[in-house]
Design an enzyme around this catalytic site. Sequence first.
Site, PDB file in Angstrom:
ATOM      1  CD  GLU A  41       0.699   0.316   9.566  1.00 54.90           C
ATOM      2  OE1 GLU A  41      -0.147   0.894   8.857  1.00 54.90           O
ATOM      3  OE2 GLU A  41       1.734  -0.165   9.089  1.00 54.90           O
ATOM      4  CE1 TYR A 124      -3.229  -1.175   5.340  1.00 51.86           C
ATOM      5  CE2 TYR A 124      -3.171   0.473   7.090  1.00 51.86           C
ATOM      6  CZ  TYR A 124      -2.539  -0.251   6.100  1.00 51.86           C
ATOM      7  OH  TYR A 124      -1.204  -0.080   5.895  1.00 51.86           O
ATOM      8  CG  ASP A 142      -1.840   0.774   1.500  1.00 54.07           C
ATOM      9  OD1 ASP A 142      -1.696   0.014   0.519  1.00 54.07           O
ATOM     10  OD2 ASP A 142      -0.973   1.602   1.829  1.00 54.07           O
ATOM     11  CB  CYS A 197       2.783   1.090  -8.897  1.00 52.17           C
ATOM     12  SG  CYS A 197       1.351   0.763  -9.937  1.00 52.17           S
ATOM     13  CB  CYS A 204       5.958   1.302 -16.233  1.00 51.74           C
ATOM     14  SG  CYS A 204       4.271   1.757 -15.769  1.00 51.74           S
ATOM     15  CB  CYS A 207       7.706  -1.198 -12.191  1.00 58.60           C
ATOM     16  SG  CYS A 207       6.604  -2.302 -11.297  1.00 58.60           S
ATOM     17  CB  CYS A 213       2.539  -4.720 -15.520  1.00 61.24           C
ATOM     18  SG  CYS A 213       1.215  -3.601 -15.051  1.00 61.24           S
TER      19      CYS A 213
HETATM   20  S1  SF4 Z   1       4.571  -1.830 -14.496  1.00 57.09           S
HETATM   21 FE1  SF4 Z   1       2.483  -2.075 -13.737  1.00 57.09          FE
HETATM   22  S2  SF4 Z   1       2.738  -2.410 -11.537  1.00 57.09           S
HETATM   23 FE2  SF4 Z   1       4.647  -1.553 -12.298  1.00 57.09          FE
HETATM   24  S3  SF4 Z   1       4.519   0.691 -12.065  1.00 57.09           S
HETATM   25 FE3  SF4 Z   1       3.779   0.205 -14.100  1.00 57.09          FE
HETATM   26  S4  SF4 Z   1       1.582  -0.025 -13.833  1.00 57.09           S
HETATM   27 FE4  SF4 Z   1       2.466  -0.221 -11.813  1.00 57.09          FE
END
Ligand code: SF4
Length: 296
Positions: A41, A124, A142, A197, A204, A207, A213
């Site tokens: 860390e 943190y 973070d 992200c 996205c 993701c 989102c």
């Molecule tokens: S969908 Fe939303 S959370 Fe996922 S990478 Fe794109 S902006 Fe980030």
Amino acid sequence: MPPASRIDSRVEDVIAWFAREARDLPWRDPGCSAWGVLVSEIMLQQTPVNRVEPVWREWMSRWPTAHDLAAAPQADVLRAWGRLGYPRRAKRLKECAAVLVERHGGDVPRELDELLALPGIGEYTANAVRAFAFGERAVVLDTNVRRVIGRAWRAQPLPTAHLTRAEREHAAALVPASALEAAAWNAGSMELGALVCTARRPRCDECPLQAECAWVAAGAPGLEEAPRRTQAWHGTDRQVRGRMMALLREADAPVDLASCPQLEDVEPEQRDRCLASLVADGLVEARGGEPVTYTL
Ligand code: SF4
């Protein structure tokens, strides 16, 4: 911290994604000691994973416990820190090891106030150690986690410069009640922010949160216009200090840094300022005599 009453579907999706995609990192090994987690860390605070991993491995084989690091010469510790940057972290880590030996018999404590009382450990890092070394429910926030939560829940393109109380409370409310899921959420949201992200080019399409989102649903606004918080590097005092540290790490005898050919391009005023700050930080030692020479 009150437990989340019901796990959010986005949190569940991040946990499932992390179970599939988590990088195999040595400090995530269940057999890794709390000391190993703490070292990781500190190293990861300002340095990316790919640069930290080889140094961490070498470090842990050389100083597997706080006792070992506390007993090591500071010059060896600074050399082993190598090019991770911000070498004050290495010095603080050694000081932290000494306090662990003195107050905790060399063990890393799990209580928040005891962790916060250690040199170099802020909120943190203390929460990250509690979460990742001890499996405690903790809010580990973070910049990667802040970005994921800000986008997926609040349609915010990038986190603000400073963490707000409302943001902290929202993040705390998302942490699952089960310690196991809480740890997976903390590590998973951090990993998602680091790998998918990302700050300027979120992927996205890859993701797990794309369908849910808030930022994507709002048409992904505001990222192009958001100011970049990049730090200039070339020619800064930080760069010059780094060059001086590199010269001293590689030298096997004290070096006359004031007339060293590798620093010829540095203005004398900047050179003297950087040298004085390295000495004041306790990273470099000035040897008497003429010319003055320096060593770690
Ligand atoms: S969908 Fe939303 S959370 Fe996922 S990478 Fe794109 S902006 Fe980030």
